[in-house]
Design an enzyme around this catalytic site. Structure first.
Site, PDB file in Angstrom:
ATOM      1  N   LYS A  13       0.815  -1.220   0.000  1.00 58.72           N
ATOM      2  CA  LYS A  13       0.000   0.000   0.000  1.00 58.72           C
ATOM      3  C   LYS A  13       0.852   1.275   0.000  1.00 58.72           C
ATOM      4  O   LYS A  13       2.061   1.215   0.234  1.00 58.72           O
ATOM      5  CB  LYS A  13      -0.939  -0.053   1.206  1.00 58.72           C
ATOM      6  CG  LYS A  13      -1.949  -1.198   1.116  1.00 58.72           C
ATOM      7  CD  LYS A  13      -3.048  -1.003   2.134  1.00 58.72           C
ATOM      8  CE  LYS A  13      -4.128  -2.037   1.938  1.00 58.72           C
ATOM      9  NZ  LYS A  13      -5.389  -1.595   2.579  1.00 58.72           N
ATOM     10  N   PHE A  61     -15.628   3.730   6.878  1.00 58.51           N
ATOM     11  CA  PHE A  61     -14.255   4.114   6.522  1.00 58.51           C
ATOM     12  C   PHE A  61     -14.018   4.130   5.018  1.00 58.51           C
ATOM     13  O   PHE A  61     -12.894   4.359   4.569  1.00 58.51           O
ATOM     14  CB  PHE A  61     -13.244   3.173   7.199  1.00 58.51           C
ATOM     15  CG  PHE A  61     -13.465   1.704   6.921  1.00 58.51           C
ATOM     16  CD1 PHE A  61     -13.035   1.118   5.736  1.00 58.51           C
ATOM     17  CD2 PHE A  61     -14.108   0.898   7.852  1.00 58.51           C
ATOM     18  CE1 PHE A  61     -13.235  -0.221   5.470  1.00 58.51           C
ATOM     19  CE2 PHE A  61     -14.317  -0.463   7.601  1.00 58.51           C
ATOM     20  CZ  PHE A  61     -13.869  -1.014   6.402  1.00 58.51           C
ATOM     21  N   ARG A  89      -2.115 -14.551   4.022  1.00 60.04           N
ATOM     22  CA  ARG A  89      -2.833 -13.904   5.125  1.00 60.04           C
ATOM     23  C   ARG A  89      -2.111 -14.134   6.451  1.00 60.04           C
ATOM     24  O   ARG A  89      -2.027 -13.249   7.293  1.00 60.04           O
ATOM     25  CB  ARG A  89      -4.287 -14.393   5.186  1.00 60.04           C
ATOM     26  CG  ARG A  89      -5.074 -13.903   3.978  1.00 60.04           C
ATOM     27  CD  ARG A  89      -6.514 -14.342   4.010  1.00 60.04           C
ATOM     28  NE  ARG A  89      -7.299 -13.591   4.983  1.00 60.04           N
ATOM     29  CZ  ARG A  89      -7.747 -12.361   4.785  1.00 60.04           C
ATOM     30  NH1 ARG A  89      -7.490 -11.724   3.665  1.00 60.04           N
ATOM     31  NH2 ARG A  89      -8.467 -11.760   5.703  1.00 60.04           N
ATOM     32  N   THR A  95      -5.750  -8.523  11.505  1.00 60.53           N
ATOM     33  CA  THR A  95      -6.342  -7.326  10.926  1.00 60.53           C
ATOM     34  C   THR A  95      -5.930  -6.073  11.694  1.00 60.53           C
ATOM     35  O   THR A  95      -5.570  -5.064  11.101  1.00 60.53           O
ATOM     36  CB  THR A  95      -7.879  -7.462  10.947  1.00 60.53           C
ATOM     37  OG1 THR A  95      -8.204  -8.627  10.218  1.00 60.53           O
ATOM     38  CG2 THR A  95      -8.554  -6.274  10.314  1.00 60.53           C
ATOM     39  N   HIS A 119      -2.223  -5.555   1.496  1.00 62.24           N
ATOM     40  CA  HIS A 119      -3.541  -6.179   1.308  1.00 62.24           C
ATOM     41  C   HIS A 119      -3.320  -7.567   0.722  1.00 62.24           C
ATOM     42  O   HIS A 119      -2.406  -7.764  -0.075  1.00 62.24           O
ATOM     43  CB  HIS A 119      -4.381  -5.353   0.318  1.00 62.24           C
ATOM     44  CG  HIS A 119      -5.560  -6.103  -0.234  1.00 62.24           C
ATOM     45  ND1 HIS A 119      -6.769  -6.124   0.401  1.00 62.24           N
ATOM     46  CD2 HIS A 119      -5.694  -6.883  -1.337  1.00 62.24           C
ATOM     47  CE1 HIS A 119      -7.613  -6.898  -0.300  1.00 62.24           C
ATOM     48  NE2 HIS A 119      -6.987  -7.355  -1.354  1.00 62.24           N
TER      49      HIS A 119
HETATM   50  P1  CMP Z   1      -7.651  -4.210   2.929  1.00 61.21           P
HETATM   51  O1  CMP Z   1      -7.211  -5.569   3.339  1.00 61.21           O
HETATM   52  O2  CMP Z   1      -7.002  -3.613   1.753  1.00 61.21           O
HETATM   53  O3  CMP Z   1      -9.216  -4.216   2.667  1.00 61.21           O
HETATM   54  C1  CMP Z   1     -10.153  -3.478   3.395  1.00 61.21           C
HETATM   55  C2  CMP Z   1      -9.498  -2.329   4.069  1.00 61.21           C
HETATM   56  O4  CMP Z   1     -10.332  -1.564   4.902  1.00 61.21           O
HETATM   57  C3  CMP Z   1      -8.430  -2.858   4.977  1.00 61.21           C
HETATM   58  O5  CMP Z   1      -7.370  -3.198   4.145  1.00 61.21           O
HETATM   59  C4  CMP Z   1      -8.212  -1.742   5.982  1.00 61.21           C
HETATM   60  O6  CMP Z   1      -7.099  -0.916   5.678  1.00 61.21           O
HETATM   61  C5  CMP Z   1      -9.487  -0.958   5.860  1.00 61.21           C
HETATM   62  N1  CMP Z   1     -10.177  -0.959   7.127  1.00 61.21           N
HETATM   63  C6  CMP Z   1     -10.753  -2.010   7.720  1.00 61.21           C
HETATM   64  N2  CMP Z   1     -11.311  -1.613   8.900  1.00 61.21           N
HETATM   65  C7  CMP Z   1     -11.052  -0.287   9.008  1.00 61.21           C
HETATM   66  C8  CMP Z   1     -11.358   0.696   9.987  1.00 61.21           C
HETATM   67  N3  CMP Z   1     -12.053   0.380  11.083  1.00 61.21           N
HETATM   68  N4  CMP Z   1     -10.928   1.955   9.787  1.00 61.21           N
HETATM   69  C9  CMP Z   1     -10.240   2.276   8.664  1.00 61.21           C
HETATM   70  N5  CMP Z   1      -9.920   1.373   7.700  1.00 61.21           N
HETATM   71  C10 CMP Z   1     -10.326   0.121   7.883  1.00 61.21           C
END
Ligand code: CMP
Length: 144
Positions: A13, A61, A89, A95, A119
């Site tokens: 990213k 978000f 993963r 997460t 990601h």
């Molecule tokens: P990614 O795996 O690219 O796919 C979904 C994205 O949403 C994740 O990365 C996070 O960066 C973003 N994300 C998930 N939860 C939140 C949150 N609570 N606040 C901001 N970003 C979020």
């Protein structure tokens, strides 16, 4: 029975690219035995980021996620390996970066859930969709 060969999409990213962490992250990916079969740097447009993250459209978000993902270039790669989706993963970690295990990409490189470093696709159907979103057919190479 051997695990199935799979492909997954990795995105390094904008935060990690800006911090010159592309090399260290690719080193970890290769060190984990996942093989890139296609790779490129691109700067997502707003429309592309909104389409890529369409499943999150209703989340609070969403607009900040799109703004962040368009804030600078990203490095996308299709990774191949046995059980590649789960293994990538696991390599990325939990997460919430604060809960990610020692040595995982998010523990090492993510500042928080938005400045998220990497990601990875979450399932085989999503992986297929995400890979075809960023790579044209035949753009990948054969790896042994
Ligand atoms: P990614 O795996 O690219 O796919 C979904 C994205 O949403 C994740 O990365 C996070 O960066 C973003 N994300 C998930 N939860 C939140 C949150 N609570 N606040 C901001 N970003 C979020």
């Amino acid at each position: 029975m051997p695990a199935a060969m799979e492909r997954t999409l990795s995105i390094i990213k904008p935060d990690a690219v800006a911090k010159s962490m592309t090399g260290p992250i690719i080193e970890k990916i290769e060190g984990a035995g996942l093989k890139p079969i296609a790779m490129r740097m691109l700067h997502l447009t707003q429309a592309q980021a909104e389409a890529f993250y369409a499943v999150h459209r209703e989340r609070p978000f969403f607009s900040s996620l799109v703004k962040f993902m368009t804030s600078g270039p990203v490095v996308v790669s299709a990774l191949e390996g046995e059980d590649a989706i789960r293994r990538y993963r696991d390599l990325m970690g939990a997460t919430n970066p604060e809960e990610a295990a020692e040595g995982t990409l998010r523990r090492l490189f993510a500042a928080n859930i938005e400045q998220y470093a990497v990601h990875g696709s979450d399932a085989s159907e999503t992986a297929r969709q995400e890979i075809s979103f960023v790579f044209r057919e035949l753009e990948g190479v054969e790896r042994s």
